[in-house]
Design a protein around this motif. Structure first.
Motif, PDB file in Angstrom:
ATOM      1  N   MET A  17       0.829  -1.211   0.000  1.00 27.05           N
ATOM      2  CA  MET A  17       0.000   0.000   0.000  1.00 27.05           C
ATOM      3  C   MET A  17       0.856   1.251   0.000  1.00 27.05           C
ATOM      4  N   ALA A  18       2.108   1.122   0.429  1.00 26.23           N
ATOM      5  CA  ALA A  18       3.020   2.267   0.427  1.00 26.23           C
ATOM      6  C   ALA A  18       3.402   2.684  -0.987  1.00 26.23           C
ATOM      7  N   GLN A  77       4.297   7.682   1.424  1.00 23.75           N
ATOM      8  CA  GLN A  77       2.883   7.800   1.118  1.00 23.75           C
ATOM      9  C   GLN A  77       2.019   7.648   2.358  1.00 23.75           C
ATOM     10  N   LEU A  78       2.162   6.541   3.074  1.00 25.67           N
ATOM     11  CA  LEU A  78       1.308   6.271   4.228  1.00 25.67           C
ATOM     12  C   LEU A  78       1.657   7.143   5.426  1.00 25.67           C
ATOM     13  N   GLN A  79       2.895   7.610   5.501  1.00 25.50           N
ATOM     14  CA  GLN A  79       3.255   8.491   6.606  1.00 25.50           C
ATOM     15  C   GLN A  79       2.774   9.938   6.389  1.00 25.50           C
ATOM     16  N   GLY A 101       3.499   2.874  14.694  1.00 29.42           N
ATOM     17  CA  GLY A 101       4.351   3.412  13.645  1.00 29.42           C
ATOM     18  C   GLY A 101       3.826   4.757  13.178  1.00 29.42           C
ATOM     19  N   ALA A 102       4.726   5.555  12.612  1.00 23.95           N
ATOM     20  CA  ALA A 102       4.363   6.907  12.172  1.00 23.95           C
ATOM     21  C   ALA A 102       3.180   6.843  11.204  1.00 23.95           C
ATOM     22  N   PRO A 103       2.206   7.770  11.409  1.00 21.01           N
ATOM     23  CA  PRO A 103       2.186   8.952  12.303  1.00 21.01           C
ATOM     24  C   PRO A 103       1.694   8.647  13.722  1.00 21.01           C
TER      25      PRO A 103
END
Length: 856
Positions: free
Chosen positions: A732-733, A757-759, A774-776
């Motif tokens: 997904m990233a 992307q996901l962060q 995990g971030a965020p």
């Protein structure tokens, strides 16, 4: 007595003679079909699919000369003409029809045929064919073999428009060699002619239409061999790999009709000099023409009758050469051509003008009263300009032949008592601020087929007159975006296109003619259910009832509309299930905010044209179908934009936030706020063209399938408020276009995959997942990271693979190291032996180092 007797005999003689003649004529007038022709037609029919039952007369109980579309010779009783155009026929065209020895006219245009089958036909039958006219225009046929056509030596007219001839380019030379062919139309045939055709014979050709195909500039050279009698040349919308050379056109001395529309000629400044001297009809629409060279100010095209330069970029006042055209000019099209300044009264000296289009430019000032000199004018379009003056009825006082009038976005004032001399067929007054009262003079127009008055601030109508007016309009009625009120439940509307949206209409829905094809009644206050006679709307392709107070079962009635493309029933009280037999042409299905129930039928995902599916805020239950999806427009990489009408459909994405209008290329699936359960099928993520996917507020379980990584076009994803668990897939990233993500209120665990992307999303995208880190979000602990890493590796590989080996080596080294030094600390004798072993080695290394250091 003798006189009376003779008179009586004479009367009886004429009576019997007359009676016998009538009987003889009646017998001769009913020609019986030739048996051989009937059998040939019957074989042809076996390959047809007739969903609309248009060929019901083709039965053994009727003589084949009485069959629909069949024409027989009164003397020979042989079939001479077959015309089945626009009958919605499907299936294959069996060329056994060529066995009809006396057939000279065959028209199968505008159907849905896909295949032409060429059964074994004796060559002498083909060579003996008397066919003069063949029209296969606008079907869905692909042909790679034109040999059978090349043998129709008597053919004079051939139309293969919109037939796929991409792989039949070599066969074109055979067509051009047909000795009798005078009219050849190959419009949008996907021709890719990159080499010049040699030895072509144009001795009989008069009309040639090659519009919408692809040429290299060199491949056009074969057109120099056109017949000296060629009078009609259509190159509209051809695609070129090089620059188009206009100079060769001047050699075509007989051309009277020339269409170069859609060819980029922005570098041509002397294009008028290249025009054939005999030219009477010139179309150069959308050619990117700019202001011409000053040397051409005095060009005089003495034969020109039609000049259409619509959609160009002159960026000037009306050019001077325009006033030196033939006095016989009857058609002048200058719409949307970036023209400005005032309109000089001398433009209206062309008193033979029947068609004048000046719309969508930047003309200013007032309309000259000399407009009234154009007494032959039939079409007038001057709307969408910047006129500062007002148009009065005296401008039209002498225009008794006017039939089409466009005054969009202009200021005009007509007295309430005015009764114009003309009777219009088309009237366009959109955005003219006519309100609040509907203009009385329009009630005098009894021949209207099109009335368009959207956004004109209308609110008051004389109901009896107004209902009668709109009931009589048979082509298009558009009074949308006004404030007209009233009950039209007893009005029968028969227009093909009906737009009454955004008004204050009340009561039940109006009656509709079976011929209606487009209906927009959205944003009104209609109540009740769908009228039963709406089942007869066989030609309907667009319907919007959005935002009314309607109820009842609706989809069963609309399923009878087999050509339906767009259905929008949003924000009503409709209920019931989705039938399995919905139109296979559906492109947009919007049932949002109703009370529909039941499961989602798998047939929805077999709709090859589907691009927008919105079932949100209903009571659908069951699971998402786990099937091999065949929604081609959501899968294919090289998809084509469907031909859509009615792009004013709201799009909901980014949760439930109103986002605006959906364009014709956007692919959307929204099943949110229902009672859907089960797992998300991996096949759903095979719809790689989808840009918005919303499954929130359901009862979905299981994990996110790893196939989601293939949805490279995904921009908005909402899976919130479900019962999903497990880890977020690593791939997904890689969804780089993702601009909105909501995975909140589920049971996801593990670490959010690392990647920009996901962060980039805030905490709200992941809230409500206690075991997610995990971030965020908060950092994951080291111990948890190690365990999660081992578990993820085992899940992915089904055991310990290469990553497991390296991890085991590290752990083994740590355990061995701790075991060795732990033993030395615990056992004293081991520690003494270890030191005794290391001391000699230390002394040896020290002495060796000192000696080498001193030598150096």
């Amino acid at each position: 007595m003798n006189f009376l007797s003779q008179l009586l005999r004479l009367f009886l003689f004429f009576f019997y003679a007359f009676t016998f003649q009538n009987i003889l004529c009646n017998n001769l007038s009913h020609v019986r079909c030739n048996e051989k022709d009937r059998q040939t037609l019957q074989i042809f029919k076996e390959g047809l699919i007739d969903p609309s039952n248009n060929l019901v007369t083709w039965s053994t109980q009727q003589d084949c000369c009485d069959w629909k579309g069949v024409h027989c010779d009164n003397t020979t009783s042989r079939v001479t003409k077959l015309d089945l155009s626009q009958q919605s026929l499907q299936g294959e065209i069996k060329l056994s029809l060529l066995e009809l020895q006396f057939l000279y006219h065959l028209d199968l245009s505008e159907n849905f045929f896909k295949v032409i089958s060429t059964p074994p036909i004796q060559n002498d039958v083909i060579f003996g064919s008397n066919l003069h006219y063949l029209d296969l225009y606008y079907n869905d046929i692909s042909m790679d073999n034109l040999h059978w056509l090349s043998q129709l030596s008597s053919l004079r007219y051939l139309n293969l428009g919109f037939t796929n001839l991409r792989y039949a380019t070599n066969g074109l030379q055979l067509l051009f060699m047909l000795p009798s062919l005078s009219d050849l139309r190959l419009r949008y045939c996907q021709l890719n002619i990159t080499t010049s055709l040699k030895n072509v014979n144009f001795t009989s050709l008069v009309t040639l239409d090659l519009s919408g195909n692809y040429f290299t500039s060199k491949s056009l050279r074969w057109l120099f061999n056109l017949s000296s009698d060629i009078s009609h040349l259509d190159l509209n919308q051809i695609s070129l790999s090089g620059n188009f050379d206009l100079q060769w056109l001047s050699q075509l001395h007989s051309v009277k009709y020339l269409d170069l529309s859609g060819i980029d000629l922005h570098k041509e400044t002397n294009w008028l000099l290249a025009m054939p001297p005999s030219l009477s009809n010139l179309y150069m629409i959308d050619c990117q023409l700019t202001n011409i060279s000053p040397s051409l100010k005095h060009v005089n095209l003495t034969s020109l009758v039609t000049l259409d330069l619509f959609l160009n970029n002159f960026n000037s006042e009306l050019p001077h050469w325009l006033f030196n055209l033939s006095r016989d000019l009857s058609h002048l099209g200058l719409g949307d051509s970036s023209l400005f300044g005032e309109i000089p009264s001398s433009l209206f000296n062309y008193q033979n003008l029947e068609y004048l289009d000046l719309h969508y430019n930047m003309f200013s000032g007032s309309i000259p009263l000399t407009l009234g000199n154009l007494t032959y004018l039939v079409f007038l379009s001057i709307g969408s300009n910047s006129f500062s003056g007002t148009i009065y009825e005296m401008h039209f006082s002498r225009l008794q032949n006017l039939q089409e009038l466009d005054l969009i976005s202009t200021r005009f004032h007509f007295s309430p008592e005015w009764i114009p001399l003309f009777q219009l067929k088309e009237l366009h007054l959109d955005e003219t601020n006519q309100g609040p009262q509907f203009p009385p003079w329009i009630y005098t127009q009894k021949s209207l087929s099109i009335l368009s008055m959207s956004s004109s601030k209308l609110s008051f109508v004389v109901e009896e007159k107004f209902w009668g007016l709109i009931a009589g309009i048979d082509e298009r009625i558009d009074i949308s975006n006004n404030s007209i009120s009233g009950d039209i439940s007893n009005v029968l509307l028969k227009s093909d296109f009906i737009l009454l949206n955004h008004n204050n209409f009340t009561g039940t829905l109006p009656h509709l003619s079976p011929e209606v094809s487009y209906v927009d009644l959205s944003h009104n206050s209609f109540i009740g259910s769908i009228p039963h006679n709406w089942k007869k709307l066989k030609h309907l392709f667009f319907i919007s009832l959005w935002n009314n107070n309607l109820c009842g079962e609706v989809l069963e009635k609309l399923s009878w509309s087999t050509y339906l493309k767009v259905i929008n029933l949003e924000q009503n009280e409709f209920f019931g299930t989705i039938p399995n037999n919905m139109s296979r042409y559906l492109e947009r299905v919007i049932l949002r905010s109703n009370k529909f129930e039941g499961s989602i039928p798998p047939q929805l995902f077999f709709l090859s044209h589907l691009i927008h599916l919105d079932l949100a805020h209903n009571n659908f239950s069951g699971s998402i179908p786990q099937i091999t999806y065949n929604a081609t427009e959501m899968i294919a990489d090289n998809y084509s934009t469907p031909l859509l009408v009615g792009d004013d459909i709201d799009l909901y994405e980014k949760g439930q936030v109103y986002e605006g209008k959906v364009n014709s290329r956007r692919r959307t699936i929204d099943l949110s706020a229902n009672k859907i359960s089960g797992e998300i099928p991996s096949e759903l993520f095979g719809l790689i063209r989808v840009q918005t996917l919303n499954l929130s507020y359901n009862h979905l379980t299981g994990t996110i399938p790893k196939t989601i990584g293939g949805m490279k076009n995904l921009e908005s994803l909402d899976l919130s408020n479900n019962k999903l668990f497990g880890e977020i897939p690593e791939n997904m990233a890689t969804l780089f276009f993702l601009s909105y993500l909501n995975l909140s209120c589920n049971n996801f665990s593990g670490q959010i995959p690392i990647g920009t992307q996901l962060q980039s999303f805030n905490v709200s995208s992941y809230d409500g997942n206690p075991e997610l880190c995990g971030a965020p979000l908060t950092k994951c602990s080291m111990e948890k990271n190690v365990v999660d890493t081992i578990q993820s590796i085992m899940k992915e590989d089904g055991g310990f693979g290469e990553k497991s080996l390296y991890l085991g080596m590290g752990v083994g080294f740590a355990v061995g190291f701790c075991g060795l030094f732990g033993s030395l600390l615990i056992f004293r004798k081991w520690r003494q032996k270890y030191y005794r072993l290391l001391n000699p080695m230390y002394d040896y290394l020290y002495v060796t180092y000192i000696l080498k250091f001193n030598r150096s």
